[in-house]
Design an enzyme around this catalytic site. Structure first.
Site, PDB file in Angstrom:
ATOM      1  N   GLU A 111     -15.282  12.466 -14.118  1.00 13.66           N
ATOM      2  CA  GLU A 111     -15.210  12.815 -12.630  1.00 13.66           C
ATOM      3  C   GLU A 111     -13.780  12.765 -12.213  1.00 13.66           C
ATOM      4  O   GLU A 111     -12.946  12.002 -12.776  1.00 13.66           O
ATOM      5  CB  GLU A 111     -16.217  12.059 -12.102  1.00 13.66           C
ATOM      6  CG  GLU A 111     -17.469  11.834 -12.424  1.00 13.66           C
ATOM      7  CD  GLU A 111     -18.295  10.507 -11.849  1.00 13.66           C
ATOM      8  OE1 GLU A 111     -17.829  10.202 -10.762  1.00 13.66           O
ATOM      9  OE2 GLU A 111     -19.354  10.271 -12.232  1.00 13.66           O
ATOM     10  N   LYS A 113     -11.172  11.237  -9.566  1.00 13.47           N
ATOM     11  CA  LYS A 113     -11.225  10.004  -8.753  1.00 13.47           C
ATOM     12  C   LYS A 113     -10.506  10.214  -7.345  1.00 13.47           C
ATOM     13  O   LYS A 113      -9.130  10.546  -7.226  1.00 13.47           O
ATOM     14  CB  LYS A 113     -10.152   9.071  -9.434  1.00 13.47           C
ATOM     15  CG  LYS A 113     -10.162   7.667  -8.986  1.00 13.47           C
ATOM     16  CD  LYS A 113      -9.253   6.625  -9.846  1.00 13.47           C
ATOM     17  CE  LYS A 113      -9.387   5.031  -8.874  1.00 13.47           C
ATOM     18  NZ  LYS A 113      -8.547   5.426  -7.344  1.00 13.47           N
ATOM     19  N   ASP A 115      -9.114  10.087  -3.749  1.00 13.00           N
ATOM     20  CA  ASP A 115      -8.132   8.998  -3.028  1.00 13.00           C
ATOM     21  C   ASP A 115      -8.524   8.887  -1.555  1.00 13.00           C
ATOM     22  O   ASP A 115      -7.702   9.499  -0.836  1.00 13.00           O
ATOM     23  CB  ASP A 115      -6.817   9.487  -3.279  1.00 13.00           C
ATOM     24  CG  ASP A 115      -5.836   8.188  -2.895  1.00 13.00           C
ATOM     25  OD1 ASP A 115      -6.395   7.149  -2.862  1.00 13.00           O
ATOM     26  OD2 ASP A 115      -4.629   8.395  -2.674  1.00 13.00           O
ATOM     27  N   TYR A 232     -20.603  10.485  -5.677  1.00 14.19           N
ATOM     28  CA  TYR A 232     -20.487  10.331  -6.706  1.00 14.19           C
ATOM     29  C   TYR A 232     -21.345   8.995  -7.774  1.00 14.19           C
ATOM     30  O   TYR A 232     -20.989   8.938  -9.028  1.00 14.19           O
ATOM     31  CB  TYR A 232     -18.901   9.958  -7.227  1.00 14.19           C
ATOM     32  CG  TYR A 232     -18.309   8.829  -6.659  1.00 14.19           C
ATOM     33  CD1 TYR A 232     -18.536   7.508  -6.858  1.00 14.19           C
ATOM     34  CD2 TYR A 232     -17.328   9.109  -5.757  1.00 14.19           C
ATOM     35  CE1 TYR A 232     -18.136   6.483  -6.044  1.00 14.19           C
ATOM     36  CE2 TYR A 232     -16.483   7.930  -5.173  1.00 14.19           C
ATOM     37  CZ  TYR A 232     -17.105   6.708  -5.266  1.00 14.19           C
ATOM     38  OH  TYR A 232     -16.469   5.654  -4.676  1.00 14.19           O
ATOM     39  N   LYS A 319      -5.524   6.549 -14.111  1.00 17.19           N
ATOM     40  CA  LYS A 319      -4.615   7.200 -13.296  1.00 17.19           C
ATOM     41  C   LYS A 319      -3.545   7.994 -13.686  1.00 17.19           C
ATOM     42  O   LYS A 319      -2.852   7.767 -14.506  1.00 17.19           O
ATOM     43  CB  LYS A 319      -4.103   5.776 -12.445  1.00 17.19           C
ATOM     44  CG  LYS A 319      -4.605   4.576 -11.855  1.00 17.19           C
ATOM     45  CD  LYS A 319      -5.769   4.949 -10.661  1.00 17.19           C
ATOM     46  CE  LYS A 319      -4.830   5.267  -9.370  1.00 17.19           C
ATOM     47  NZ  LYS A 319      -4.534   3.843  -8.944  1.00 17.19           N
ATOM     48  N   CYS A 413      23.347  -1.716  15.365  1.00 18.79           N
ATOM     49  CA  CYS A 413      22.006  -1.282  15.463  1.00 18.79           C
ATOM     50  C   CYS A 413      22.146  -0.128  16.002  1.00 18.79           C
ATOM     51  O   CYS A 413      22.528   0.231  17.122  1.00 18.79           O
ATOM     52  CB  CYS A 413      21.386  -2.388  16.195  1.00 18.79           C
ATOM     53  SG  CYS A 413      19.446  -1.848  16.878  1.00 18.79           S
ATOM     54  N   CYS A 416      20.455  -0.259  19.915  1.00 25.40           N
ATOM     55  CA  CYS A 416      20.823  -1.135  21.216  1.00 25.40           C
ATOM     56  C   CYS A 416      22.514  -1.350  20.824  1.00 25.40           C
ATOM     57  O   CYS A 416      23.187  -1.793  21.854  1.00 25.40           O
ATOM     58  CB  CYS A 416      20.241  -2.340  21.224  1.00 25.40           C
ATOM     59  SG  CYS A 416      20.590  -3.658  19.908  1.00 25.40           S
ATOM     60  N   CYS A 431      19.148  -6.643  13.233  1.00 25.32           N
ATOM     61  CA  CYS A 431      19.911  -6.772  14.477  1.00 25.32           C
ATOM     62  C   CYS A 431      19.300  -7.904  15.134  1.00 25.32           C
ATOM     63  O   CYS A 431      18.384  -8.333  15.216  1.00 25.32           O
ATOM     64  CB  CYS A 431      19.353  -5.340  15.416  1.00 25.32           C
ATOM     65  SG  CYS A 431      19.701  -5.564  17.220  1.00 25.32           S
ATOM     66  N   CYS A 437      16.358  -5.355  22.177  1.00 23.65           N
ATOM     67  CA  CYS A 437      16.510  -4.157  21.683  1.00 23.65           C
ATOM     68  C   CYS A 437      14.949  -3.573  21.534  1.00 23.65           C
ATOM     69  O   CYS A 437      14.001  -4.298  21.212  1.00 23.65           O
ATOM     70  CB  CYS A 437      16.720  -4.646  19.922  1.00 23.65           C
ATOM     71  SG  CYS A 437      16.756  -3.069  18.771  1.00 23.65           S
TER      72      CYS A 437
END
Length: 673
Positions: A111, A113, A115, A232, A319, A413, A416, A431, A437
């Site tokens: 089958e 798989k 996600d 399933y 996988k 940063c 800021c 920062c 900030c």
């Protein structure tokens, strides 16, 4: 025809049209005609409240009412599958099945798989009665109201024709069917485009989007997101067939959406052929997939093979390897997180990757950039880690333009302008302007309201951002000044506004150790906040602690100690704490949370598995209240493992190797009396 009969007829016809459109993809009427029928049914149901039916097609539009999810125990535990990433592991599994069945012939059902978010649906007398998420495998959230808005999930099953000799077996009086809730690629792309235009955070992938949608407290929002579902696995006492594949084919005839890609095979080579075919073809599917699931088909043989501690021996997940593409790096931009950590982001030419258009990828930190010697204009190789988050995995040096300039990490940063700092032992730049900030301010407020902090669940990131932009809040203390009139808008949101104000007020009862965590002191996590609270007992002692005293506490290092000193030497933070104290927050350790005994003193304990009598969080509290220390990983210093059901095999193996004692739930409770 009287109105009652018309209601029944419309419900029957609309259920059929839903099935033809969303499951079979074979509509027989136009959208306008469908809408007219739906409006007629809505009007008739309004006139006849005595005909109310939770499984009426009109219930698919959802509700704007907020609803808390109830925790439900699964009748059959929802276990995870063992994962594999290569053909040799598949061959090993195949041989283990053959050995487990003593050489008996067997078939394998192959089958896709999917996600998405695992779901378990219960039907009684042909009607959907409950939908529960996987949760921890033993308990899950009851999301029935939200699932009813998903058009491909039948609310009422059509009874099979009794006079048809070739009709599929009738469905059992009660059964459970499991599957995956998914957000189709086209819906995901559209939703992220809308969020980008509204300057809202983008969903990382369809699975996160589907999960976030299904967990929404408003079923009307779920309905608008157009989720899909593939089923399933069929469970019950009276299944129609002896084979898993055959059961799903029968379930298809009952109106369920079952994958067309399912196939029954006998040999290892046929399994490899199936894997190789779908490794390419899956890119043409309308929903996300990340692998193949292999199941021994005969239910009798499944029972014979049984289960390991956390997964069935008769099934395995293969996988797919991450897809890789090459595209051009155009620019590096920088994001500021809640703690002030600066994250560089690669902005690239848009490219298709694992079903979505990718144009940004995280670069982690300055060291990561230097490790690839990145230049603007480079052609970079991009993968999706676990088919989810895009990441750069290499550079094609041969394609680098002659005039390409190396990426130089910023010094100030981007929000800021404050000069950045890099703490000893840290890979990230920060920062330090945590009180001025904007992203840090909003991030600290979001951290403050989080479940493990002040648990103000009536607020969310979007609401925090809205209040900040409208000047209602500038720091965490401002939350306690909010009243209903300020946030009621045009007067139509009185109930939700009151709920927010009540939620903020209720947080005043949150215990001191969670208040310490909620303050958002850099590097102070949930565990270290508890250590600090239990050592100093109140906020004044913590504020006046010196660096030596802080470092004497086990688990508090030099970097964290300096960060605590810096936090409490900032006048803005002192003022915030003064206000929080005046509003009534808990600023000292409750006698209820102090140590109950010293039975576990000096012992480091790992918790693993699922428990029957208390939750994991409750056991963590019990350990601390009896003088013990919770640790996350097993080492030679671990005193023992408190083990519930489904303890991970890797932890068990490591414990055996190190000679660590395994203590059951019952033994532990007896140990502490």
């Amino acid at each position: 025809m009287d109105e009652i009969k018309r209601i029944e007829q419309l419900r029957k016809e609309l259920h059929e049209h839903n099935y033809k459109y969303y499951v079979l993809n074979q509509p027989t009427i136009g959208d306008q005609e469908f809408d007219f029928m739906m409006h007629e049914l809505q009007n008739l149901e309004a006139k006849h409240p005595e005909m109310a039916d939770p499984n009426s097609p009109t219930q698919r539009v959802g509700s704007d009412l907020n609803a808390e999810f109830q925790q439900v125990e699964h009748k059959y535990p929802m276990l995870s599958l063992a994962n594999t990433y290569n053909e040799q592991d598949v061959a090993d599994w195949y041989e283990s099945v053959k050995k487990g069945l003593a050489g008996e012939d067997f078939e394998v059902c192959c089958e896709m798989k999917y996600d998405g978010l695992s779901i378990s649906l219960t039907y009684v007398d042909g009607k959907l009665t409950q939908a529960v998420t996987r949760g921890d495998g033993v308990h899950g959230d009851d999301v029935t109201a939200n699932v009813k808005t998903i058009r491909s999930i039948p609310l009422v099953l059509t009874p099979p024709a009794t006079d048809d000799l070739f009709a599929a077996p009738a469905y059992p009086r009660e059964f459970e069917i499991r599957g995956e809730i998914l957000m189709p690629w086209n819906v995901f792309e559209r939703l992220n485009k809308e969020r980008e235009e509204a300057e809202e955070p983008l969903f990382a992938n369809p699975r996160n989007a589907a999960s976030g949608t299904l967990k929404s407290q408003k079923s009307s929002l779920v309905a608008s997101r157009q989720l899909d579902a593939y089923l399933y696995y069929l469970l019950g006492e009276e299944l129609p067939a002896e084979g898993h594949y055959e059961n799903l084919e029968v379930a298809r005839s009952w109106g369920f959406k079952i994958s067309e890609g399912m196939k029954k095979v006998k040999t290892l080579q046929e399994i490899y052929d199936f894997i190789n075919y779908w490794d390419t073809e899956r890119k043409n599917l309308p929903v996300a997939t990340d692998g193949i699931v292999l199941k021994v088909n005969a239910i009798r043989q499944q029972r014979a093979l049984g289960f390991t501690a956390k997964s069935p021996r008769w099934a395995i997940a293969y996988k797919f390897k991450a897809e890789r593409v090459c595209t051009r790096l155009n620019e590096v931009t920088y994001q500021v997180g809640r703690t002030g950590a600066i994250t560089p982001v690669a902005n690239m030419d848009p490219v298709q990757l694992a079903g979505t258009t990718v144009k940004r990828a995280t670069l982690n930190n300055e060291d990561f950039i230097k490790s690839f010697d990145l230049h603007i204009g480079d052609y970079v190789f991009v993968e999706k880690g676990g088919e989810i988050i895009p990441k750069i995995v290499g550079v094609d040096i041969d394609q680098r333009p002659i005039i390409a300039q190396p990426v130089e990490f910023i010094k100030r940063c981007p929000e800021c302008g404050t000069p950045l700092v890099r703490y000893e032992g840290e890979a990230a730049w920060y920062c330090p302007n945590d009180t001025g900030c904007p992203p840090q301010i909003k991030g600290r407020i979001e951290h403050f309201i989080a479940r493990k902090a002040m648990n103000i669940d009536s607020l969310g990131p979007e609401t925090v951002d809205d209040y900040y932009r409208h000047g209602l809040i500038h720091n965490i203390a401002d939350l306690y000044d909010i009243d209903v009139q300020q946030i009621n808008g045009d007067g139509s949101r009185t109930k939700s506004a009151q709920r927010i104000v009540n939620g903020i007020a209720a947080s005043k009862e949150v215990p001191f150790e969670r208040v310490v965590f909620a303050l958002g002191i850099r590097f102070v996590g949930e565990t270290s906040a508890k250590l600090l609270a239990r050592h100093f007992k109140n906020i004044d002692a913590l504020m006046n602690a010196g660096i030596e005293e802080l470092q004497e506490i086990e688990g508090i290092g030099e970097v964290m100690a300096k960060s605590i000193i810096t936090y409490f030497h900032d006048e803005k933070n002192i003022e915030i704490i003064r206000r929080l104290r005046e509003y009534g927050l808990q600023m000292e350790l409750s006698t209820l949370n102090t140590q109950l005994s010293t039975k576990l003193e000096g012992q480091s304990i790992v918790i693993s598995g699922v428990f029957a009598q208390h939750s994991r969080d409750e056991y963590k509290a019990i350990i601390e209240q009896n003088g013990g220390k919770n640790v996350g990983s097993i080492s030679s210093k671990t005193s023992f493992i408190l083990a519930g059901e489904n303890m991970g095999p890797s932890k068990l193996q490591k414990a055996e190797k190190l000679g660590i004692k395994i203590v059951s739930e019952e033994e532990f409770l007896e140990m502490i009396g």
